[in-house]
Design a protein around this motif. Structure first.
Motif, mmCIF file in Angstrom:
data_model
loop_
_atom_site.group_PDB
_atom_site.id
_atom_site.type_symbol
_atom_site.label_atom_id
_atom_site.label_comp_id
_atom_site.label_asym_id
_atom_site.label_seq_id
_atom_site.Cartn_x
_atom_site.Cartn_y
_atom_site.Cartn_z
ATOM 1 N N GLY A 56 -13.973 -126.931 -23.332
ATOM 2 C CA GLY A 56 -13.721 -125.469 -23.560
ATOM 3 C C GLY A 56 -14.905 -124.926 -24.366
ATOM 4 N N ARG A 60 -17.217 -121.761 -22.766
ATOM 5 C CA ARG A 60 -17.638 -120.698 -23.397
ATOM 6 C C ARG A 60 -19.291 -120.701 -23.486
ATOM 7 N NH1 ARG A 60 -14.883 -116.802 -22.161
ATOM 8 N NH2 ARG A 60 -16.969 -116.103 -23.007
ATOM 9 N N PHE A 80 -13.488 -126.495 -15.881
ATOM 10 C CA PHE A 80 -12.385 -125.854 -15.946
ATOM 11 C C PHE A 80 -11.099 -126.418 -15.656
ATOM 12 C CE2 PHE A 80 -13.646 -122.945 -12.404
ATOM 13 C CZ PHE A 80 -12.360 -123.485 -11.559
ATOM 14 N N HIS A 83 -10.560 -129.351 -18.206
ATOM 15 C CA HIS A 83 -9.953 -128.730 -19.477
ATOM 16 C C HIS A 83 -8.511 -128.486 -19.477
ATOM 17 C CE1 HIS A 83 -9.859 -126.028 -23.041
ATOM 18 N NE2 HIS A 83 -9.107 -124.938 -22.454
ATOM 19 N N HIS A 397 -3.337 -118.379 -23.230
ATOM 20 C CA HIS A 397 -3.843 -118.992 -24.593
ATOM 21 C C HIS A 397 -3.216 -118.467 -25.656
ATOM 22 C CE1 HIS A 397 -7.228 -120.668 -22.069
ATOM 23 N NE2 HIS A 397 -7.306 -121.685 -22.884
ATOM 24 N N TYR A 444 -9.967 -114.980 -28.070
ATOM 25 C CA TYR A 444 -9.104 -114.956 -26.971
ATOM 26 C C TYR A 444 -8.707 -113.206 -26.633
ATOM 27 C CZ TYR A 444 -8.115 -119.883 -26.751
ATOM 28 O OH TYR A 444 -8.742 -121.052 -26.640
ATOM 29 N N SER A 477 -14.972 -119.005 -30.418
ATOM 30 C CA SER A 477 -15.186 -120.281 -29.997
ATOM 31 C C SER A 477 -15.411 -121.011 -30.886
ATOM 32 C CB SER A 477 -15.544 -120.555 -28.614
ATOM 33 O OG SER A 477 -16.868 -120.957 -28.461
#
Lengths: 551, 298
Positions: A56, A60, A80, A83, A397, A444, A477
């Motif tokens: 993740g 980012r 992705f 993840h 999320h 997020y 992140s």
């Protein structure tokens, strides 16, 4: 290591100790003790979580600026996908049930173990086998899977990545989920302590009960669907691939019939955790016990009828779209009921703000954002705009990580003293919580903004107008990861070196706190009998434990 | 981001209503929690009240949210209904999506890689895909509908102002998903009519490469892309995989024609089999123009 005296073996001492046949590696790998199996799940899931988190962070990092920063689109698509597969199938679905359901459920019911201890161990091995198969996809074939965790046909049918392995892994993991669910249902029905009717169960048990039914009923559907994907890839049977006469929308229906209810598998146990944490730190009974218990079941039932809201743009009939929209709004109501009851539990309470309560409040805040942004997805015209954008990524999320993930962190800090017999450093834990909350929202919230601006999801590159929120999100992140690592380090250190925990450090009322910390192999010196509801504080001062209350 | 379609205002109303009431609820819940935390902290309030339930409250916070979400449902549906009812006088344009480009076909049969429309004229879209699922997304119109292989979806819009608006592919479709972009160009009707005539007469090979989506993957300057470059291709000996067998072919007219119509038949070694068959999307004359062009790319 202490040898327990003959006759009372297993009723005193710690489940972590015992004769040398129990403390070695084989002692762990052949254990049927629900508490040890829980720790084995915790260890495995912890590793997978850190892998998923690292991927993740890499995602980012690439999205910090437009254009190619560190790696290309192929790698990004693989990242992705991994993840998602790791976080969904290996972490959040087994999640709270596998670790805390296993450890706490029999204790809360006043039982010596789950109903089928050997089946429970088998579930762990099936889980590990599924994980191994899923991770094989990294090396088998020409390239890792690149379909996203949803495996949409026909892309997944024709993709050159090793999709079959990942899909097969998810299929095997499903069996672990089904077996655990069955085990819990039977345990709840058959092994409740004397005097514990259904409406005297702690709310965590209710959450697990609702979840277990979904696992048993919904998981077979996705199991079959995933097998069909493999057969389509290997044999070309033509169910989903239109070039063979199949229908890609059929795949999406079958996939979401499972995968929407499964988000409730992830969230219901977390809601149970929150309901159990609030009373001891408020020194009072939960507000609206029955409403919370029944709303769990209502969410589980209504949750079956809303899968179509993942498909508002696929070209379903317009009638189907508005029916699914209506049903989606209905599922919001029992969720709201829970949040209102939790809030009311703080009314005229005697609140001690300690780490588990901080996490519980963090859950309520983050999950409220998750739930409220879900209303945007439930309404037809607004969902058409945000569907498949970063808004969806932000929304889920907030629900899955802000809900189920933070719920798991809450459970970890609440039951840690019981599980390891030691306390953690509360100061560090509070700092970690603060970093996690700040990092989470910095990471997020910009995604919600990006989605409304029109930024599609699963994009390796993006137009310049999206740059600022992407940059902020990436900074978030780093903060979030720092907080999580601080939390993990604190817990691992404390499990070995923390000060000894009393039996009931929080002054809680449920049965797991009446036994020693950590509990003996058979959980209780004598099996408890229940005479009151689960959160009965009568005759006790807030914060007082059972022993202190009795004396 | 300002809306630019006739129904974007309706969608925005739903957004404002849902986000507004959500914000009120979130702030309300958060402030209540904080107020209780401070007021009922243990040092201040050592004796909690054991309140188990309150039927009136439970009823209240079940019924009120139910009414609220039903209003949200209505707002969502009201905008959606308009979005789905294509006006009868709409001009029909076919949207062809494929890995990883768009092309748009007008009533006169001509095509373009960017979607040109007359401002204030309803446009009916027939959405098609040649390979996997794509999704036609124009944020400023609040419009999104998937392009499904094997079926035709429909959508419509009418622009309210002249301008250029981004088109994104919103459904993940592989390596160049994030490069599958185009634009809607909305022109005054008279200008659009002129553009349509000019565009229809354009049969230059560069234009064809763009409209058919070739240049998304094949370069003309030797750069390696998702597919082999056209530069120096004609007359070259390529190593290809045919039905799992490796063989050598010399690139001639027949090979190029075959590779456009049935790209999966011979895959040049080192490349993925991702090109959709162009059978229904290109005419023999257009193929001839492309072959002559590729011959010249030494």
């Amino acid at each position: 290591m202490t040898e327990s005296p003959a006759g009372s073996w297993g009723r005193t001492g710690s489940y972590l100790d015992g004769p040398s046949s129990r403390t070695g590696l084989m002692g762990w790998l052949t254990t049927t003790d629900h508490k040890r199996i829980a720790l084995m799940y915790l260890a495995a899931m912890g590793v997978f979580f850190l892998v998923g988190m690292t991927i993740g962070l890499l995602i980012r990092l690439e999205l910090m600026q437009p254009g190619e920063q560190f790696y290309g689109a192929k790698t990004y698509n693989t990242f992705f996908t991994l993840h998602g597969v790791i976080m969904i199938f290996l972490f959040i679905v087994p999640g709270i049930p596998a670790v805390f359901g296993n450890f706490i459920l029999p204790l809360q019911l006043g039982a010596e173990d789950v109903a089928f201890p050997k089946l429970n161990l088998l579930s762990w091995y099936v889980y590990m086998a599924g994980a191994a198969i899923a991770l094989t996809s990294l090396y088998a074939g020409d390239s890792p899977p690149d379909t996203g965790w949803t495996f949409y046909a026909p892309y997944s049918i024709n993709s050159g990545g090793s999709v079959s392995w990942a899909v097969l892994g998810a299929f095997v993991l499903g069996f672990s989920s089904i077996l655990t669910g069955m085990n819990f249902i039977v345990t709840i029905h058959r092994l409740r302590a004397k005097g514990m009717g259904f409406f005297r169960m702690p709310l965590f048990c209710w959450g697990l009960y609702a979840t277990s039914w979904i696992q048993v009923i919904a998981t077979p559907v996705v199991g079959i669907t995933l097998v069909l994907v493999v057969m389509e890839r290997l044999l070309g049977i033509g169910l989903f691939d239109p070039s063979l006469g199949g229908d890609p929308i059929l795949y999406q229906h079958l996939f979401w019939i499972y995968s929407h209810p499964v988000v409730y598998v992830m969230i219901l146990p977390a809601m149970g955790v929150i309901s159990d944490i609030l009373p001891p730190f408020c020194g009072r009974t939960i507000f609206g016990y029955r409403a919370i218990a029944i709303s769990s079941m209502a969410i589980a039932v209504v949750g079956y009828g809303v899968w179509g809201h993942h498909m508002f743009t696929v070209g379903m009939s317009d009638t189907a779209r508005w029916v699914f929209s209506l049903l989606t709004f209905l599922v919001a109501i029992p969720t709201g009921v829970k949040i209102f009851n939790w809030t009311a539990t703080l009314y005229r309470a005697s609140i001690e703000l300690r780490v588990p309560l901080l996490y519980a409040l963090g859950f309520i805040f983050l999950f409220s954002i998750g739930g409220l942004t879900g209303l945007v997805n439930g309404a037809l015209s607004t969902d058409i705009h945000v569907h498949d954008t970063a808004f969806i990524v932000g929304h889920f999320h907030y629900t899955m990580f802000g809900g189920a993930g933070i719920g798991l962190f809450a459970a970890l800090h609440f039951w840690f003293p019981k599980m390891f017999g030691r306390m953690y450093n509360e100061k560090i834990a509070t700092w970690a919580w603060g970093l996690i909350m700040v990092g989470f929202n910095t990471l997020y919230f910009p995604m919600l903004v990006l989605g409304i601006m029109g930024m599609p999801r699963r994009y390796h590159d993006y137009l310049p107008q999206f740059q600022v929120p992407h940059f902020i999100s990436t900074v978030g992140s780093w903060i979030l990861a720092t907080g999580i690592i601080l939390m993990i380090v604190n817990l691992i250190r404390s499990a070995r070196k923390g000060r000894k925990a009393p039996n009931n450090p929080w002054g809680a009322t449920t049965l797991e706190w009446t036994t020693t910390s950590p509990p003996p192999l058979l959980n209780f010196a004598t099996l408890p009998e229940v005479k009151t509801g689960p959160y009965d504080f009568s005759g006790r001062k807030p914060g007082q434990s059972h022993e202190e209350g009795a004396s | 981001m300002n809306g630019a379609s006739t129904y974007s205002g309706l969608v925005d109303n739903a957004f404002w209503f849902i986000l507004g009431s959500s914000l009120i609820m979130l702030v309300g819940i958060t402030l209540t929690l904080i107020y209780f935390l401070v007021k009922y902290r243990r040092s201040k309030n050592p004796n909690p009240a054991q309140i188990e339930d309150n039927r009136k409250l439970e009823l209240l916070w079940t019924v009120l949210p139910t009414i609220l979400v039903m209003v949200m449902f209505y707002y969502g549906w009201a905008g959606f209904k308009v979005m789905r009812d294509t006006p009868d006088d709409a001009m029909e344009i076919i949207v062809n999506a494929r890995m990883w480009s768009w092309s748009f076909q007008y009533p006169d049969g001509s095509q373009s890689a960017e979607l040109y429309v007359p401002t204030g004229q309803p446009i009916s879209l027939k959405l098609r895909s040649a390979d996997v699922i794509h999704s036609f997304f124009v944020p400023e119109f609040r419009l999104k509908e998937d392009c499904m292989p094997g079926r035709e979806n429909h959508a419509w819009f009418e622009t309210t102002r002249d301008g250029t608006f981004d088109i994104f592919c919103a459904e993940y479709c592989g390596d160049l998903h994030s490069q599958m972009l185009s634009k809607v160009v909305s022109l005054p009707p008279a200008e659009f009519d002129r553009w349509l005539v000019d565009n229809a007469s354009n049969i230059s090979p560069e234009f064809l490469l763009q409209v058919k989506g070739c240049n998304a993957c094949h370069s003309v300057d030797g750069r390696k892309g998702i597919g082999p470059t056209y530069k120096g291709l004609f007359g070259k000996t390529e190593t290809v995989v045919t039905d799992g067998e490796v063989r050598q072919v010399v690139v001639d007219e027949a090979y190029i024609r075959h590779s456009i119509l049935e790209p999966q038949a011979d895959i040049v070694q080192g490349f993925d089999p991702v090109m959709p068959p162009m059978k229904d999307q290109i005419s023999p004359e257009e193929i001839d123009i492309l072959i002559e062009y590729i011959k010249l790319l030494k």
